[in-house]
Enzyme design. Structure first.
Site, short mmCIF file in Angstrom:
data_model
loop_
_atom_site.label_atom_id
_atom_site.label_comp_id
_atom_site.label_asym_id
_atom_site.label_seq_id
_atom_site.Cartn_x
_atom_site.Cartn_y
_atom_site.Cartn_z
N SER A 97 62.44 27.50 7.63
CA SER A 97 63.38 27.80 8.93
C SER A 97 62.85 28.92 9.65
O SER A 97 63.35 29.07 10.74
CB SER A 97 64.71 27.85 8.53
OG SER A 97 64.87 28.98 7.72
N THR A 99 63.31 32.00 8.69
CA THR A 99 64.40 32.86 8.80
C THR A 99 63.61 34.37 8.28
O THR A 99 64.20 35.48 8.70
CB THR A 99 65.12 32.81 7.38
OG1 THR A 99 65.88 31.35 7.53
CG2 THR A 99 66.07 33.73 7.06
N HIS A 128 72.80 47.41 13.63
CA HIS A 128 72.82 46.47 12.51
C HIS A 128 71.94 45.40 12.55
O HIS A 128 72.24 44.60 13.75
CB HIS A 128 73.98 46.18 11.82
CG HIS A 128 74.12 45.48 10.25
ND1 HIS A 128 73.66 44.35 10.00
CD2 HIS A 128 74.60 46.17 9.44
CE1 HIS A 128 73.60 44.17 8.88
NE2 HIS A 128 74.34 45.24 8.22
N ASP A 131 74.42 42.01 12.19
CA ASP A 131 75.94 41.96 12.80
C ASP A 131 75.59 42.11 14.46
O ASP A 131 76.42 41.80 15.17
CB ASP A 131 76.63 43.24 12.47
CG ASP A 131 77.18 42.99 10.88
OD1 ASP A 131 76.96 41.87 10.39
OD2 ASP A 131 77.37 43.93 10.33
N ASN A 140 68.30 29.13 12.44
CA ASN A 140 67.88 27.92 12.65
C ASN A 140 67.87 27.42 14.08
O ASN A 140 67.58 26.23 14.56
CB ASN A 140 69.19 27.09 11.88
CG ASN A 140 69.01 27.26 10.40
OD1 ASN A 140 68.13 27.84 9.85
ND2 ASN A 140 70.10 26.89 9.61
N HIS A 187 27.51 0.00 24.99
CA HIS A 187 27.27 -0.32 23.29
C HIS A 187 25.95 0.38 23.15
O HIS A 187 25.18 0.03 22.11
CB HIS A 187 27.02 -2.06 23.07
CG HIS A 187 28.06 -2.70 23.75
ND1 HIS A 187 29.05 -3.12 22.44
CD2 HIS A 187 28.34 -3.48 24.78
CE1 HIS A 187 29.77 -3.98 23.16
NE2 HIS A 187 29.61 -3.95 24.37
N SER A 317 16.87 27.06 15.91
CA SER A 317 16.38 26.69 14.36
C SER A 317 16.15 27.94 13.87
O SER A 317 15.26 28.67 14.55
CB SER A 317 15.35 25.70 14.35
OG SER A 317 14.98 25.23 13.19
N SER A 318 15.84 27.96 12.56
CA SER A 318 15.45 29.41 11.78
C SER A 318 14.06 28.82 11.36
O SER A 318 13.37 29.69 10.90
CB SER A 318 16.34 29.53 10.68
OG SER A 318 16.51 28.54 9.77
N LYS A 323 12.90 25.54 19.31
CA LYS A 323 13.81 24.31 19.15
C LYS A 323 15.28 24.98 19.81
O LYS A 323 15.66 26.10 19.58
CB LYS A 323 14.30 23.89 17.86
CG LYS A 323 15.06 22.50 17.74
CD LYS A 323 14.85 22.07 16.31
CE LYS A 323 15.67 20.69 16.27
NZ LYS A 323 16.81 20.61 16.71
N VAL A 324 15.82 24.25 20.85
CA VAL A 324 16.99 24.75 21.30
C VAL A 324 18.15 23.56 20.95
O VAL A 324 17.69 22.25 21.37
CB VAL A 324 16.98 24.77 22.98
CG1 VAL A 324 18.28 25.04 23.48
CG2 VAL A 324 15.74 25.83 22.95
N ASN A 325 19.06 23.83 20.74
CA ASN A 325 20.23 22.74 20.32
C ASN A 325 21.40 22.65 21.08
O ASN A 325 21.82 23.76 21.83
CB ASN A 325 20.73 22.95 18.79
CG ASN A 325 19.58 22.90 17.84
OD1 ASN A 325 18.68 21.97 17.85
ND2 ASN A 325 19.73 23.56 16.65
N GLU A 330 28.41 21.02 20.38
CA GLU A 330 28.76 21.19 18.86
C GLU A 330 30.27 21.68 18.69
O GLU A 330 31.05 21.39 17.94
CB GLU A 330 27.72 21.59 18.13
CG GLU A 330 26.44 20.53 17.99
CD GLU A 330 25.24 21.34 17.53
OE1 GLU A 330 25.35 22.40 17.13
OE2 GLU A 330 24.11 20.52 17.33
#
Length: 462
Positions: A97, A99, A128, A131, A140, A187, A317-318, A323-325, A330
């Site tokens: 809940s 609480t 308080h 109170d 709730n 397709h 890439s390591s 290389k480029v991604n 992603e």
């Protein structure tokens, strides 16, 4: 660590001396050491809005002395501003809940109010936590009200502007390339021509659909549970409290909040959030397609479609030099997966409303706010680091268009489907152009081919 003694209905407990929270927060902190996901601060700040509005209304109705209400409002404002964020350490994985988080806010506001009153940090006098700060409220109804406020603010302030940023960027690129003819694909196979601008315009429209779904879900979320107290009856609250506190919250937040017409449903079920979550999932689906299509069109640079040049933001890439991604694609597709998963969690959690209360509230709001944040950030980031910098590889598009077999579709109206199919088959099997195959089959003349097979004329109804 220096401590002070705080009390609750279970007895005494030691609390860090510099903490504003009290006994119930400390017990929750010790009893729910689960994961690292803290209760979102957006929910905490929204709960403080509830406490501020409740104090104002209770004082107006004669249910709370004005001097105490003023102290509560002052302390609540500090929570809302974020200056007391360090005093809300509780995790999502607590009572269903909410609480403990409701009491965390009650205790911090009371603790700070008492300090302002010169009585030291923490404690229960003169303010308080139950109170006074929690007067006419229950976890709730207060926690779901805060959930809805936090979600509405996140959608309005983060998500919708983020979506608009991406939409505007895609629309600009669509207009830029509206006349650039390229091969269409269905397709995953060659189809009749489209322009790159037409292709991008689909994403603009899909984002518009998703935005409409999100916006259509918001009015119902503006109906808040506050005033239902424990089970929906409003026990221990003034007869006018529900309507007045909704009006006060609307004024404080700038949101069109109203009192829920059926408080029993507002406590026991969260179907309205399920609808929003479904709309967020719809946006995730749109973003997944956008990311996937652009990385397909950008695949290569020499062994793929290579029709779209995506920004080269970092090495890909390591081990493979140069290389480029498509990293932005992603990242966007990953966050889409997370949002779709979050929707499943929200749906399952919302289905667990037993009798008068759903007790999966913290996980519902945690997942919704995470989805909103991911989608908002994802839209802005993708626009800035991908869409804004991408361009068409016009030479590659022209080459694919020239070699495409489905341009033969333009001949259907003149020589019939079967004859057009013969041309396409011969051209494919013998590695010839459509023109060569058509003339060799004596189905059309060179002049007729020039007249009838014109990609730029295949982009709209005739």
């Amino acid at each position: 660590m220096t401590t002070r003694t705080e009390t609750d209905s279970m007895g005494t407990i030691e609390v860090p001396a510099d903490a504003y929270w009290g006994a119930q927060t400390q017990r929750s902190k010790q009893n729910f050491v689960i994961g690292g996901q803290q209760m979102p601060l957006a929910v905490v700040h929204a709960l403080a809005q509830v406490k501020k509005a409740a104090a104002k209304v209770n004082a107006e109705l004669g249910e709370l002395p004005q001097e105490l209400a003023s102290l509560i409002e002052q302390a609540a404002d500090e929570v809302i501003s974020g200056t007391l964020d360090a005093h809300f350490p509780l995790v999502v994985w607590q009572t269903g809940s909410g609480t403990q988080s409701n009491m965390n806010v009650n205790e911090v506001i009371a603790g700070r109010a008492n300090e302002i009153a010169g009585q030291g940090r923490g404690g229960k006098s003169p303010v308080h936590p139950n109170d006074h700060v929690n007067r006419a409220q229950s976890s709730n109804d207060s926690f779901p009200t805060a959930m809805y406020i936090a979600v509405l603010q996140a959608v309005n302030n983060q998500l919708l502007p983020g979506m608009q940023t991406l939409r505007d960027g895609l629309h600009a690129q669509s207009q830029r390339y509206m006349d650039l003819v390229k091969t269409g694909r269905t397709h995953m196979m060659d189809a009749t021509p489209v322009t790159f601008g037409q292709e991008l315009s689909a994403f603009v429209a899909q984002l518009d659909y998703a935005r409409a779904a999100i916006e259509n879900s918001l009015p119902a979320i503006c109906q808040i549970a506050q005033g239902g107290t424990a089970v929906g009856t409003g026990l221990n609250s003034h007869p006018q409290f529900a309507e007045k506190v909704a009006a006060a919250l609307a004024a404080q937040t700038g949101l069109p909040l109203i009192s829920a017409p059926n408080k029993f449903a507002a406590l026991a079920g969260h179907e309205r959030l399920v609808i929003l979550s479904g709309a967020l999932k719809t946006l995730a689906v749109v973003l997944m397609k956008l990311a996937n299509d652009l990385r397909l069109l950008g695949s290569g640079p020499r062994a793929g479609f290579a029709e779209v040049l995506l920004p080269a933001n970092e090495p890909g890439s390591s081990i493979m030099p140069g290389k480029v991604n498509p990293t932005q694609c992603e990242a966007l597709s990953m966050l889409a997966c997370q949002v779709i998963g979050n929707d499943t969690t929200v749906s399952m959690a919302a289905s667990q409303g037993h009798l008068q209360l759903n007790v999966f509230k913290p996980v519902i709001v945690h997942n919704l706010l995470e989805s909103i944040r991911l989608l908002a950030d994802g839209c802005v980031n993708f626009q800035e680091h991908c869409v804004a910098g991408m361009s068409a590889n016009e030479q590659q598009m022209a080459a694919h268009l020239e070699n495409g077999l489905m341009l033969v579709t333009a001949l259907n109206r003149h020589i019939g489907y079967d004859n057009a199919a013969k041309i396409a088959k011969k051209a494919y099997e013998e590695n010839k152009t459509l023109r060569q195959a058509a003339i060799e089959l004596e189905l059309v003349t060179d002049e007729q081919f020039n007249q009838w097979v014109r990609p730029q004329d295949m982009l709209k109804p005739e």
